[in-house]
Design an enzyme around this catalytic site. Sequence first.
Site, mmCIF file in Angstrom:
data_model
loop_
_atom_site.group_PDB
_atom_site.id
_atom_site.type_symbol
_atom_site.label_atom_id
_atom_site.label_comp_id
_atom_site.label_asym_id
_atom_site.label_seq_id
_atom_site.Cartn_x
_atom_site.Cartn_y
_atom_site.Cartn_z
ATOM 1 N N HIS A 105 0.826 -1.214 0.000
ATOM 2 C CA HIS A 105 0.000 0.000 0.000
ATOM 3 C C HIS A 105 0.857 1.260 0.000
ATOM 4 O O HIS A 105 0.607 2.200 -0.740
ATOM 5 C CB HIS A 105 -0.904 0.024 1.229
ATOM 6 N N HIS A 115 -39.884 22.360 34.290
ATOM 7 C CA HIS A 115 -39.991 20.946 33.952
ATOM 8 C C HIS A 115 -41.045 20.277 34.827
ATOM 9 O O HIS A 115 -41.909 19.534 34.337
ATOM 10 C CB HIS A 115 -38.636 20.239 34.160
ATOM 11 N N ASP A 142 -11.065 -6.577 1.039
ATOM 12 C CA ASP A 142 -10.779 -5.315 0.362
ATOM 13 C C ASP A 142 -11.652 -5.115 -0.871
ATOM 14 O O ASP A 142 -11.926 -3.979 -1.269
ATOM 15 C CB ASP A 142 -9.303 -5.275 -0.054
#
Length: 859
Positions: free
Chosen positions: A687, A846, A787
């Site tokens: 690579h 709340h 791959d």
Amino acid sequence: MSTPPFLPLIDPSGSTLLPSLALLGPVLIPATLVQAVLPTLPSQASYYVQAADSSDDLISFLDNGAQRIVISPSQLEELAGQVPQERLILKIEESQISSLKNLSSQISGIYLTSSTAHTAKSLGLSNIDLFIQHPSPNPTDLLDSIKSSRPSSYVIPTKYLSASAKTTSTHLSIAEAFLAPIITDRPDGLFPTIVSSSNHSTSPLGLVYSSKESVTEAILTQKGVYQSRKHGLWRKGETSGAVQELVSVRTDCDSDALIFEVVQHGTGFCHVPTQSTCFGNFSGLAKLEDTLKSRLENAPEGSYTKRIFTDEKLLRSKIMEEAEELCDAKTTDEVAFEAADLFYFALARCISQGVSLKDVEKALDKKSLKVTRRKGDGKPKWEEKINGNAPAPAELPKEAKEGSKPTEPIPKSFPEVDESEIKMRNVRLSTLNKEEQKKLLLRPVLNSLAMIDKVKPIVERVRKEGDAGLKAMTKQFDKADLSSNVLLPPFQTPTEEQLPLDVKNAIDVAYSNVKTFHEAQSEKKPLEVETMPGVRCSRFVRPISRVGIYVPGGTAILPSTAIMLGVPAQVAGCKTIVLATPPRPDGSISPEVLYVAKLTGVTCILKAGGAQAVGAMAYGTDEVPKVDKIFGPGNQWVTAAKMLVQNDTDALVAIDMPAGPSEVLVIADHTANPIFVASDLLSQAEHGTDSQVVLVAINLTQSLLDEIENQIDIQAKALPRVAIAREAIKKSVIVLVDTEEQALDFSNEYAPEHLILHLEDATKAVEKVDNAGSVFVGAFSPESCGDYASGTNHTLPTNGFARQFSGVNTLSFQKHITSQLVSGDGLKVLGPSVVRLAEREGLEAHANAVRVRLAELNK
């Protein structure tokens, strides 16, 4: 240079005193006696030379190792400008003192004859060492003068010195002369003494105490002798056998502490048997020296370490290889890493030839004493190589330039065709300490901040100038002059001439498998749970509306990456899919990528690469749709741009994961096929030169290990990208372990992008895998299948991020939304708990939102 308490002037009768005198500092040798005295002088001794009036080549004394030379005024005129002032001592009469003001910048010391300490002190020359030739041969007078004359030093001919413990009417004791100026403020009269190792570049061994009696015996016997505060005189090694050879004794600048430099024998200095020194074990080069000495004696036949010591060609090639890598290193981390490798093999060479670090330091010190030096240019064969005059390298084949799936360009040329063996280095995990084991887990460090600074102007230009800036940079970087950077559907199907049928069929197979696997990951229905009666919670999936997928291109052809990113985006149901890839100079893109774009339902092809493509997708332009998340691999420019935009709140864009060089870790046991193992390692090594390749070998026989290494060499040299594979393999490692458990523990710590299991029961081993991007199970599951076409995704976390990140999958292109449905009865049960918690947090609004509903329900 500091002056010693006294400077022995060697005469023909003084050779028997040299071993003791050499411990205490420099000795002064008349020029006429240098040839006779030097062979009898201990190797560690330092010396000055007293020039004779007839000495022709004074500089040669300095070049050959003399620290300083005592010269006359006429000789000073000859040497002016040729010799550094710190190497010169001027010998003058008392009557010549008045001329010193004009000479102090040319000399570092004064040798006075027929003078007194008082006269010397009155000179007021603080930066000049004073050496006084005492007019009286009376030993008692000499001792008194030494006590009172510091920082001056008395020159005393050896005919007046003796190795006895006490001064007599005819001879001055060397030990007493050395101890005369030493002082202590301790009530017990002892001197703090640091003991250092001559074996290991004067590394400290411990702190002890000395008395005048112990110092005297140490000087006379040349052994380590100290004063125990509890038990009296302590002759080191007298009972344990761990004796010390005394190399030198020095005082500190205040003459109230000592340092003993010794060669330590036996078990060591510290009473704790597991420690080399009282301050812990040696580290760095000292530790490496000990390790190499041990392995020279004990390394098994056939082992890599044994080969390093016995195979001259192997060691020579490693030293040259590591020297070149050090020269090529760029960042501080790379330079340190490559220098450490070079030190290792250079020191192995030294140890194999019986040369210690101390010997190297002596050689350095001797070189530093040279006055005459050669020009210092490189030798012709190296200058030719570096300056490019070596024979032209063979042209790399086309396949080496356009091989499949490169992550970096092929270097344009290499200095020469390298036919040397391609080998990985070996380490045994059990022999490494925790710090050394941690280093095995490290990857090359990308200077992210520096790269981000470089890509900022590019991204900012796209943001400000839009399509105009994008076109300008496409022309600059990709050499393509485009009227538009965008290609919209319907995309033209490539002709068979452009895309051969067999390639098209291979893409179809890969597309089908990847789509099948990623469709299976889709959530078919929402998750619904009744947490309590009347309270139903759910979670459902929605696609990320607009995504960008980056496919590296240019001279590379990467349909596999287009498949791996396009398919999950398609399966996830993303409405806008922007595929960015660099165009060719003619403005086209590869037919393979174009075909995949059509298969996967890409809605826009952005013909641009690098940071500018990332910027266009992150911020959008008139032509390029803005996306919400960017996927895909790329070089360091692409990676840095992705990191930059994800942290910009104006962009409001996410990225898939941190990126780094590709990597593979292969675990192999006795059932492994060497050919398969080598091929798996090389499939990753090709690579790029920064690819990370690791083999974890479980109790392999030497013959099996040798066969794997042999296959690496054979297969690598058959590759068109051999030059890249060679560079990657240089940085790679074989980790030798004893058990499968150790191998998997190491792998989980390393957290590789790709993990390949060549194991007798590979399927069972998967149960123990905690950290990996993707696992390839068994001998017939090469990484290449993942791959390209098995169905799993090849966009995976690197750099150890497999501990925290998954590889790209269908869910990467989706987000989860939760909902809740609370009935009136449910709120009656749940509401009081909500109210109480809200009140506790001080959030009354709340609480009130629940109270008003409860009130309505209770009417």
